[in-house]
Scaffold this motif. Structure first.
Motif, PDB file in Angstrom:
ATOM      1  N   UNK A   1     -29.169 -11.382  34.652  1.00  0.00           N
ATOM      2  CA  UNK A   1     -29.751 -10.133  34.157  1.00  0.00           C
ATOM      3  C   UNK A   1     -29.192  -9.771  32.782  1.00  0.00           C
ATOM      4  N   UNK A   2     -27.900  -9.993  32.601  1.00  0.00           N
ATOM      5  CA  UNK A   2     -27.293  -9.697  31.298  1.00  0.00           C
ATOM      6  C   UNK A   2     -27.898 -10.583  30.219  1.00  0.00           C
ATOM      7  N   UNK A   3     -28.127 -11.845  30.534  1.00  0.00           N
ATOM      8  CA  UNK A   3     -28.748 -12.774  29.586  1.00  0.00           C
ATOM      9  C   UNK A   3     -30.154 -12.301  29.222  1.00  0.00           C
ATOM     10  N   UNK A   4     -30.952 -11.869  30.209  1.00  0.00           N
ATOM     11  CA  UNK A   4     -32.291 -11.332  29.928  1.00  0.00           C
ATOM     12  C   UNK A   4     -32.209 -10.130  28.994  1.00  0.00           C
ATOM     13  N   UNK A   5     -31.207  -9.295  29.231  1.00  0.00           N
ATOM     14  CA  UNK A   5     -31.023  -8.118  28.396  1.00  0.00           C
ATOM     15  C   UNK A   5     -30.677  -8.518  26.959  1.00  0.00           C
ATOM     16  N   UNK A   6     -29.811  -9.503  26.793  1.00  0.00           N
ATOM     17  CA  UNK A   6     -29.480  -9.988  25.451  1.00  0.00           C
ATOM     18  C   UNK A   6     -30.725 -10.558  24.755  1.00  0.00           C
ATOM     19  N   UNK A   7     -31.577 -11.256  25.523  1.00  0.00           N
ATOM     20  CA  UNK A   7     -32.828 -11.773  24.953  1.00  0.00           C
ATOM     21  C   UNK A   7     -33.717 -10.633  24.448  1.00  0.00           C
ATOM     22  N   UNK A   8     -33.755  -9.529  25.192  1.00  0.00           N
ATOM     23  CA  UNK A   8     -34.553  -8.372  24.758  1.00  0.00           C
ATOM     24  C   UNK A   8     -34.008  -7.787  23.459  1.00  0.00           C
ATOM     25  N   UNK A   9     -32.697  -7.693  23.369  1.00  0.00           N
ATOM     26  CA  UNK A   9     -32.089  -7.173  22.146  1.00  0.00           C
ATOM     27  C   UNK A   9     -32.401  -8.113  20.991  1.00  0.00           C
ATOM     28  N   UNK A  10     -32.236  -9.405  21.225  1.00  0.00           N
ATOM     29  CA  UNK A  10     -32.507 -10.410  20.183  1.00  0.00           C
ATOM     30  C   UNK A  10     -33.932 -10.278  19.661  1.00  0.00           C
ATOM     31  N   UNK A  11     -34.882 -10.065  20.556  1.00  0.00           N
ATOM     32  CA  UNK A  11     -36.290  -9.939  20.154  1.00  0.00           C
ATOM     33  C   UNK A  11     -36.567  -8.621  19.429  1.00  0.00           C
ATOM     34  N   UNK A  12     -35.813  -7.582  19.748  1.00  0.00           N
ATOM     35  CA  UNK A  12     -36.087  -6.252  19.195  1.00  0.00           C
ATOM     36  C   UNK A  12     -35.424  -5.994  17.841  1.00  0.00           C
ATOM     37  N   UNK A  13     -34.319  -6.679  17.567  1.00  0.00           N
ATOM     38  CA  UNK A  13     -33.587  -6.425  16.326  1.00  0.00           C
ATOM     39  C   UNK A  13     -34.088  -7.383  15.244  1.00  0.00           C
ATOM     40  N   UNK A  14     -34.500  -6.836  14.089  1.00  0.00           N
ATOM     41  CA  UNK A  14     -34.990  -7.706  13.009  1.00  0.00           C
ATOM     42  C   UNK A  14     -33.992  -8.810  12.666  1.00  0.00           C
TER      43      UNK A  14
END
Length: 141
Positions: free
Chosen positions: A34-47
């Motif tokens: 779940x933490x990895x999925x969350x990091x992926x979301x941040x990666x996609x959201x931050x320019x």
């Protein structure tokens, strides 16, 4: 039923300290996956042109080989770990206090899904007009 004993695991929301905008996500569990999925979301959201400073505690989920490999492949990510067993006041904790005071404490939830929906709607409303937190006292005060 109240929220006591049934809160979903929410990763501390990434907070853009310049704008006050938050990325929030609740998961049923707080494991490496779940933490990895969350990091992926941040990666996609931050320019891509921006660096990401990840401030987190020493929870074991944050330091697994899977997470270390993921971070090692992303040089724009800078990890800052807080000391073990530390209690630290910061802007993310302030956001959680707002969420608790303005939404969760006043609610009665008959399911985890209802609680998650309220958290998501609070974050959505917050992000419609985000405001950065401003410290009003100096370190000496």
């Amino acid at each position: 039923m109240t929220t006591k004993g049934m809160a979903p695991h929410c990763c501390s929301p990434p907070l853009d300290i310049a704008t006050g905008r938050v990325i929030g996500k609740c998961y049923g569990r707080h494991r490496t996956a779940e933490f990895r999925k969350f990091l992926d979301e941040i990666e996609a959201a931050v320019p891509r042109k921006l660096d990401v400073h990840l401030v987190m505690d020493n929870y074991v989920t944050h330091k697994t080989p899977m997470i270390r490999r993921w971070l090692a492949k992303r040089p724009r990510w800078h990890v800052h770990l807080t000391p073990t067993s530390s209690s630290w006041l910061n802007q993310v904790e302030r956001f959680f206090a707002l969420l608790t005071d303005k939404k969760i404490r006043r609610g009665v939830y008959r399911s985890v899904a209802a609680l998650r929906a309220d958290i998501a709607s609070f974050i959505e409303r917050h992000n419609a007009d985000p405001k950065p937190f401003r410290w009003t006292k100096s370190a000496d005060e």
